[in-house]
Design an enzyme around this catalytic site. Sequence first.
Site, mmCIF file in Angstrom:
data_model
loop_
_atom_site.group_PDB
_atom_site.id
_atom_site.type_symbol
_atom_site.label_atom_id
_atom_site.label_comp_id
_atom_site.label_asym_id
_atom_site.label_seq_id
_atom_site.Cartn_x
_atom_site.Cartn_y
_atom_site.Cartn_z
ATOM 1 N N GLU A 60 -16.453 -1.148 -0.342
ATOM 2 C CA GLU A 60 -16.583 -0.308 -1.536
ATOM 3 C C GLU A 60 -18.015 -0.366 -2.066
ATOM 4 O OE1 GLU A 60 -14.328 1.668 -2.560
ATOM 5 O OE2 GLU A 60 -12.321 0.862 -2.204
ATOM 6 N N GLY B 47 -4.736 -1.504 -3.353
ATOM 7 C CA GLY B 47 -3.523 -2.195 -2.930
ATOM 8 C C GLY B 47 -3.034 -1.800 -1.552
ATOM 9 N N SER B 48 -3.805 -0.967 -0.853
ATOM 10 C CA SER B 48 -3.372 -0.515 0.478
ATOM 11 C C SER B 48 -3.599 -1.570 1.554
ATOM 12 C CB SER B 48 -4.114 0.773 0.858
ATOM 13 O OG SER B 48 -5.507 0.523 0.988
ATOM 14 N N GLY B 49 -4.437 -2.565 1.260
ATOM 15 C CA GLY B 49 -4.731 -3.617 2.227
ATOM 16 C C GLY B 49 -6.096 -3.522 2.866
ATOM 17 N N LYS B 50 -6.867 -2.497 2.517
ATOM 18 C CA LYS B 50 -8.144 -2.278 3.208
ATOM 19 C C LYS B 50 -9.161 -3.381 2.920
ATOM 20 C CE LYS B 50 -10.024 0.926 -0.268
ATOM 21 N NZ LYS B 50 -9.002 0.621 -1.295
ATOM 22 N N SER B 51 -9.254 -3.834 1.662
ATOM 23 C CA SER B 51 -10.211 -4.888 1.341
ATOM 24 C C SER B 51 -9.768 -6.244 1.896
ATOM 25 C CB SER B 51 -10.425 -4.978 -0.173
ATOM 26 O OG SER B 51 -11.173 -3.854 -0.625
ATOM 27 N N HIS C 76 -5.806 3.737 -0.930
ATOM 28 C CA HIS C 76 -5.841 3.551 -2.377
ATOM 29 C C HIS C 76 -5.860 2.061 -2.692
ATOM 30 C CE1 HIS C 76 -1.646 2.286 -2.262
ATOM 31 N NE2 HIS C 76 -1.410 3.308 -1.459
#
Length: 279
Positions: free
Chosen positions: A166, A43-47, A41
């Site tokens: 994304e 803010g999860s850190g993926k980007s 989601h």
Amino acid sequence: MGQSIIDVENVTFHYHQEASPALENVSLHVNQGEWLAIVGHNGSGKSTLARILNGLFIPTSGVVRVCGIELSEKTIWDVRKHVGMVFQNPDNQFVGSTVKDDVAFGLENNGIPRDEMINRIESATKKVKMEAFLEHEPHHLSGGQKQRVAIAGVIAVQPDIIILDEATSMLDPQGRSEVIQTVRDLNRQGLLTVISITHDLEEASRADRIIVMNGGKKFAEGTPEEIFMLDEELVKIGLDLPFPFILSKRLREAGVPICKKHLTEEGLVNELWTLQLKI
């Protein structure tokens, strides 16, 4: 799958002086030739992780190796030669007045000779089925076409890895399908290792492997089938399960003899069609 092409070891990253890290002690690997989806989601850190893999950020601590090169301030440009990136909004990526000019931009920056540049532009646009649009102005294209041009600009430079950050989230269903199919074809042809950063689990279900991020940490890792076995645990951390998976589940609960919970619409439709033929 081939050997490891990216290795991330115990990476932590802080934005400025924030108390809590955006990434905390994250370790993972990416195999050459695979399609890895990193989901989570907002803010999860993926980007943040995607930007580290492309050398846009340097980890606060830990080690990142891309094609055997350890990421540091001194090696950023060496790393970026191996990694191309396609961002969320295609309109923010265009710098040329025509499709041809835009695809040529990265080649010019890399000092590619003119004859080779012409060949690469032709080859890259054919691979994404946009060769008929070379003289078109990018802002006249559809969202899916714009992202395919952005992908052409990346593959023309001939990186080993493409990161989609994304890249389909602002597209309509047709545009999203166009981009996913383009990337799948390039990956299956052995042209690119793909890292897809997304919150869309239906898109992630197309990948070879999925890493789930939550709160800056690695929450889970496995094949799409293994990840979707987590079911409600994914919902609890803010992810929406794919519609085919939910529908398969509901049909089984209603007594329809479906063999498994499907991750794609094609799989579900095919099984329902098989059941219909048996009735």
